[in-house]
Design a protein around this motif. Structure first.
Motif, PDB file in Angstrom:
ATOM      1  N   ALA A   1     101.336  46.276   7.270  1.00 12.76           N
ATOM      2  CA  ALA A   1     101.303  46.158   6.161  1.00 12.76           C
ATOM      3  C   ALA A   1     100.012  46.989   5.623  1.00 12.76           C
ATOM      4  O   ALA A   1      99.288  47.716   5.036  1.00 12.76           O
ATOM      5  N   VAL A   2      98.724  45.767   5.865  1.00 12.16           N
ATOM      6  CA  VAL A   2      97.199  46.058   5.060  1.00 12.16           C
ATOM      7  C   VAL A   2      96.326  46.425   6.024  1.00 12.16           C
ATOM      8  O   VAL A   2      94.964  46.936   5.351  1.00 12.16           O
ATOM      9  N   ALA A   3      96.794  45.698   7.339  1.00 10.07           N
ATOM     10  CA  ALA A   3      95.957  45.611   8.501  1.00 10.07           C
ATOM     11  C   ALA A   3      95.395  46.296   9.831  1.00 10.07           C
ATOM     12  O   ALA A   3      95.528  46.548  10.987  1.00 10.07           O
ATOM     13  N   GLY A   4      96.281  47.244   9.734  1.00 11.62           N
ATOM     14  CA  GLY A   4      97.480  48.494  10.695  1.00 11.62           C
ATOM     15  C   GLY A   4      97.260  46.971  11.918  1.00 11.62           C
ATOM     16  O   GLY A   4      98.767  46.655  12.431  1.00 11.62           O
ATOM     17  N   ASP A   5      96.378  48.072  12.917  1.00  9.00           N
ATOM     18  CA  ASP A   5      96.536  47.256  14.061  1.00  9.00           C
ATOM     19  C   ASP A   5      96.532  45.468  14.559  1.00  9.00           C
ATOM     20  O   ASP A   5      96.150  45.304  15.540  1.00  9.00           O
ATOM     21  N   ILE A   6      95.869  45.113  13.705  1.00  7.52           N
ATOM     22  CA  ILE A   6      94.653  44.400  13.858  1.00  7.52           C
ATOM     23  C   ILE A   6      96.115  42.605  14.382  1.00  7.52           C
ATOM     24  O   ILE A   6      96.618  42.690  13.572  1.00  7.52           O
ATOM     25  N   PRO A   7      95.553  42.124  15.167  1.00  2.68           N
ATOM     26  CA  PRO A   7      96.839  40.883  15.152  1.00  2.68           C
ATOM     27  C   PRO A   7      97.363  40.297  14.362  1.00  2.68           C
ATOM     28  O   PRO A   7      96.526  39.427  13.948  1.00  2.68           O
ATOM     29  N   PRO A   8      98.862  39.546  13.803  1.00  6.14           N
ATOM     30  CA  PRO A   8      98.731  39.126  12.549  1.00  6.14           C
ATOM     31  C   PRO A   8      98.121  37.962  13.053  1.00  6.14           C
ATOM     32  O   PRO A   8      97.783  36.684  12.101  1.00  6.14           O
ATOM     33  N   GLY A   9      97.858  37.140  14.557  1.00  6.80           N
ATOM     34  CA  GLY A   9      97.642  35.625  14.604  1.00  6.80           C
ATOM     35  C   GLY A   9      96.596  35.547  14.766  1.00  6.80           C
ATOM     36  O   GLY A   9      96.077  34.417  14.007  1.00  6.80           O
ATOM     37  N   ALA A  10      95.587  36.471  14.836  1.00  2.09           N
ATOM     38  CA  ALA A  10      94.505  36.783  14.007  1.00  2.09           C
ATOM     39  C   ALA A  10      94.134  36.506  12.898  1.00  2.09           C
ATOM     40  O   ALA A  10      93.337  36.034  12.632  1.00  2.09           O
ATOM     41  N   VAL A  11      94.956  37.403  12.147  1.00  2.67           N
ATOM     42  CA  VAL A  11      94.414  37.255  10.836  1.00  2.67           C
ATOM     43  C   VAL A  11      94.659  35.817  10.328  1.00  2.67           C
ATOM     44  O   VAL A  11      93.743  34.995   9.764  1.00  2.67           O
ATOM     45  N   ARG A  12      95.648  35.014  10.692  1.00  2.00           N
ATOM     46  CA  ARG A  12      96.326  33.536  10.524  1.00  2.00           C
ATOM     47  C   ARG A  12      95.035  32.768  11.098  1.00  2.00           C
ATOM     48  O   ARG A  12      94.975  31.937   9.848  1.00  2.00           O
ATOM     49  N   ALA A  13      94.741  33.463  11.766  1.00  2.00           N
ATOM     50  CA  ALA A  13      93.822  31.819  12.567  1.00  2.00           C
ATOM     51  C   ALA A  13      92.482  31.897  11.370  1.00  2.00           C
ATOM     52  O   ALA A  13      91.695  30.662  11.255  1.00  2.00           O
ATOM     53  N   GLU A  14      91.916  33.496  10.908  1.00  2.00           N
ATOM     54  CA  GLU A  14      90.472  33.537  10.367  1.00  2.00           C
ATOM     55  C   GLU A  14      91.335  33.396   9.076  1.00  2.00           C
ATOM     56  O   GLU A  14      90.092  32.579   8.009  1.00  2.00           O
ATOM     57  N   LEU A  15      92.248  32.988   8.529  1.00  2.00           N
ATOM     58  CA  LEU A  15      92.610  32.839   7.008  1.00  2.00           C
ATOM     59  C   LEU A  15      92.249  31.152   7.207  1.00  2.00           C
ATOM     60  O   LEU A  15      92.476  30.372   6.418  1.00  2.00           O
ATOM     61  N   LYS A  16      93.192  30.425   8.389  1.00  2.00           N
ATOM     62  CA  LYS A  16      93.585  29.334   8.184  1.00  2.00           C
ATOM     63  C   LYS A  16      91.836  28.417   8.015  1.00  2.00           C
ATOM     64  O   LYS A  16      91.947  27.376   7.781  1.00  2.00           O
ATOM     65  N   ARG A  17      90.919  29.097   9.160  1.00  2.00           N
ATOM     66  CA  ARG A  17      90.093  28.679   9.130  1.00  2.00           C
ATOM     67  C   ARG A  17      88.859  28.776   7.721  1.00  2.00           C
ATOM     68  O   ARG A  17      88.410  27.851   7.416  1.00  2.00           O
ATOM     69  N   ALA A  18      89.072  29.389   6.474  1.00  2.00           N
ATOM     70  CA  ALA A  18      88.760  29.653   5.424  1.00  2.00           C
ATOM     71  C   ALA A  18      89.155  28.908   4.584  1.00  2.00           C
ATOM     72  O   ALA A  18      88.835  28.445   4.054  1.00  2.00           O
TER      73      ALA A  18
END
Length: 284
Positions: free
Chosen positions: A136-153
């Motif tokens: 809904a908010v990040a377009g074609d960015i893979p959800p797994g990549a966003v999950r990994a970055e948010l977990k890292r942060a």
């Protein structure tokens, strides 16, 4: 086509930008956000240059100097002086996918509970889960990549069943030290401003001192010794400078009295590859 001097200047600027980019990324700042800041800096500095007759620089001349359109220059000029200038000239969110995901997770009714708190989301749910949120908010960015970055942060955590819980509202991927921000404005800015002053053929005052002692063949075993010794000696020097400045500071000037100004001198330590080495490696 770039001249030889322009290519060298761009290479030097690229090397200087690397640690700055590292700091900005650590703070969760995207390139689009930085682009707004850089654009404003180009326009502001172009505006300070008068023409040969001493007249103020107009929009057309700024456009010629910066390569921006007149429309863009006008928009940037109007933003100067604004309190919230970092996002000038745009109605779109300039933050990156992780920031947009966390924001929507805290405000979008599809992803919050009855108390207005972010719900625990299933990862694969394409209707009201994490995957749907990312799409809904990040377009074609893979959800797994966003999950990994948010977990890292440290912004989200896994539940036992694999679902995800948001524990932070804002995305700041690194442990950003306030001291780093102070040093950027208090040391990096005056150092760069000094370089610009010294290279200005039209300057009306003498050049500022800028010296450094440097070796690219120091015995590795002596680095800790040099690091310790240089810190002691540099501290003595800075304390002497600080004492002198303190003795010669004045209170608010009386009406018609001498104006006060900002002046200082700084010391820094560096250990790592030379800028030229990085440029050569990246050019291969």
């Amino acid at each position: 086509m770039n001249s030889h001097i322009q290519n060298r200047m761009l290479n030097a600027a690229y090397a200087c930008m690397l640690p700055i980019a590292r700091l900005l990324l650590r703070a969760g700042i995207t390139y689009r956000q930085f682009d707004n800041v850089a654009k404003r800096a180009f326009v502001r500095e172009a505006l300070t240059d008068g023409d040969t007759r001493g007249r103020a620089t107009n929009t057309s001349r700024v456009a010629v100097k910066t390569g921006l359109s007149r429309k863009e220059v006008k928009r940037v000029r109007e933003s100067i002086g604004s309190v919230d200038w970092a996002g000038f000239g745009t109605t779109t969110d300039q933050s990156g996918p992780p920031s947009r995901v966390l924001h929507a997770w805290h405000v979008d009714e599809r992803f919050i509970d009855e108390q207005g708190h972010p719900r625990i989301l299933e990862f694969q749910n394409d209707v009201s889960g994490f995957s749907a949120l990312v799409r809904a908010v990040a377009g074609d960015i893979p959800p797994g990549a966003v999950r990994a970055e948010l977990k890292r942060a440290g912004a989200i955590i896994d539940q036992e069943d694999g679902s995800l819980q948001a524990i932070k509202r804002y995305y700041v991927p690194g442990n950003v030290d306030e001291k780093a921000i102070t040093v950027m404005s208090g040391m990096v800015f005056p150092m760069a401003a000094g370089v610009a002053h010294n290279s200005d053929p039209l300057r009306e005052s003498e050049g500022f001192i800028q010296r450094f002692a440097f070796s690219d063949s120091l015995d590795a075993s002596m680095v800790p010794t040099f690091r310790h010794w240089s810190r002691l000696e540099a501290t003595k020097f800075i304390e002497a400078m600080d004492d002198w400045l303190a003795e010669h500071e004045s209170e608010a000037p009386a009406e018609g009295g001498e104006a006060r100004t900002t002046a200082g001198i700084g010391v820094f330590y560096y250990e790592g590859p030379k800028a030229e080495t990085i440029i050569q490696e990246d050019s291969k």
